[in-house]
Enzyme design. Structure first.
Site, PDB file in Angstrom:
ATOM      1  N   LEU A 234       4.149   1.309  -4.228  1.00  9.13           N
ATOM      2  CA  LEU A 234       3.583   1.789  -5.486  1.00  9.13           C
ATOM      3  C   LEU A 234       2.381   2.700  -5.252  1.00  9.13           C
ATOM      4  O   LEU A 234       1.407   2.300  -4.607  1.00  9.13           O
ATOM      5  CB  LEU A 234       3.185   0.597  -6.366  1.00  9.13           C
ATOM      6  CG  LEU A 234       2.599   0.945  -7.742  1.00  9.13           C
ATOM      7  CD1 LEU A 234       3.630   1.680  -8.581  1.00  9.13           C
ATOM      8  CD2 LEU A 234       2.125  -0.315  -8.450  1.00  9.13           C
ATOM      9  N   ASP A 235       2.464   3.919  -5.780  1.00 10.10           N
ATOM     10  CA  ASP A 235       1.380   4.909  -5.732  1.00 10.10           C
ATOM     11  C   ASP A 235       0.947   5.255  -4.308  1.00 10.10           C
ATOM     12  O   ASP A 235      -0.178   5.690  -4.077  1.00 10.10           O
ATOM     13  CB  ASP A 235       0.154   4.414  -6.525  1.00 10.10           C
ATOM     14  CG  ASP A 235       0.424   4.382  -8.024  1.00 10.10           C
ATOM     15  OD1 ASP A 235       1.373   5.056  -8.464  1.00 10.10           O
ATOM     16  OD2 ASP A 235      -0.310   3.685  -8.740  1.00 10.10           O
ATOM     17  N   GLU A 236       1.844   5.065  -3.340  1.00  6.68           N
ATOM     18  CA  GLU A 236       1.493   5.358  -1.956  1.00  6.68           C
ATOM     19  C   GLU A 236       2.486   6.300  -1.293  1.00  6.68           C
ATOM     20  O   GLU A 236       2.572   6.358  -0.065  1.00  6.68           O
ATOM     21  CB  GLU A 236       1.371   4.055  -1.151  1.00  6.68           C
ATOM     22  CG  GLU A 236       0.226   3.162  -1.618  1.00  6.68           C
ATOM     23  CD  GLU A 236       0.034   1.949  -0.727  1.00  6.68           C
ATOM     24  OE1 GLU A 236       0.625   1.918   0.365  1.00  6.68           O
ATOM     25  OE2 GLU A 236      -0.716   1.033  -1.135  1.00  6.68           O
TER      26      GLU A 236
END
Length: 292
Positions: A234-236
């Site tokens: 997530l979000d990486e």
């Protein structure tokens, strides 16, 4: 009397290969021998990973007829000697972009404006949302709007519908313009390298509800945004573009949020532009981006 002769077609050649002498020459010399003019060229050699990247935008002379099949056949012979992976795109460049959104409309509005004015060379065959709120905005632009509610129990069925729309539209790119749902691992895999997400970047990081209020309470001095490719982390995912601006004690939570929205719009648009103009190379967990 004005000259109505159309501009010659432009082409974009992107390639990467193991680092070795002659990688720039194999591209530029071939284009020169074929009589093409180079409008723009960028290259980068990653000495750590021993990988070379190049992007060339070129055009033929006005009277020259571009034979794509012959070009590809001849260049492939040269490129294969360098174990070079390459792609060729030709104008007019019009990427099909499916936009996913929830309730926040600032990024969607910005993308629609850039689409409407021709600032972004894209087509938008569909807008998908888990809420009905922005349907009128889509209708005003003449774009089909798909309201697909989602819950923990219906997530697989909802994502199956989303994937069908993406396939039916033959989308080149999916943009999560503040789509406030976590994609499944299966969907992330399907959209690998073809989906861009945007989220706020606050230093230090503030997770959970009301991040701008948390930031205000800590006297934050930087507000930013990050656009990246979607990944199962997530979000990486691999970062494409980031924006940041300074703020101070005069900024209340609503001011920080407004500043954040502006940066999100600009950062997301920049990432979309780089993708549709073939300026991005996925390079492991990161990207090589040849911006203008």
């Amino acid at each position: 009397m004005s000259d109505t002769t159309p501009a010659p077609q432009t082409h974009i050649l992107t390639a990467d290969s193991p680092s070795q002498p002659g990688t720039v020459d194999v591209v530029t010399r071939f284009l020169y021998q074929q009589g093409f003019y180079i409008n723009e060229i960028h290259s980068f050699d990653d000495t750590d990973k021993e990988r070379f990247f190049i992007r060339v935008e070129f055009r033929p002379d006005k009277e020259q007829v571009f034979d794509r099949d012959a070009f590809c056949s001849e260049f492939d012979k040269r490129a294969s000697e360098f174990d070079m992976q390459w792609q060729l795109s030709s104008s007019p460049f019009k990427s099909k972009v499916v936009i996913m959104v929830s309730k926040h409309d600032h990024c969607l509005n910005d993308l629609l404006y850039r689409y409407r004015t021709g600032d972004l060379a894209i087509e938008i065959p569909a807008i998908i949302s888990n809420h009905p709120d922005l349907e009128e905005l889509a209708k005003w632009h003449g774009i089909p709007y798909y309201h697909l509610p989602i819950s923990k129990e219906t997530k697989p069925q909802q994502e199956a519908k989303v994937w069908k729309i993406i396939q039916d539209c033959e989308a080149d790119l999916v943009v999560l313009a503040r789509y406030m749902q976590v994609l499944s691992s299966d969907m992330c895999e399907k959209l690998s390298g073809k989906a861009i997400n945007i989220h706020h970047s606050l230093l230090p990081g503030f997770k959970g509800a009301r991040p701008y209020y948390q930031a205000y309470d800590r006297g934050i001095k930087l507000v930013g945004a990050t656009a990246h490719y979607v990944s199962d982390d997530l979000d990486e995912g691999p970062i494409i573009s980031q924006g940041v601006e300074t703020v101070d004690h005069c900024y209340y939570p609503q001011d920080l949020a407004a500043k954040g929205r502006d940066i999100e719009c600009l950062t997301l648009a920049r990432a979309v532009r780089c993708h549709i103009e073939h300026r991005i190379f996925l390079h492991g967990q990161k990207t090589v981006v040849f911006s203008k």
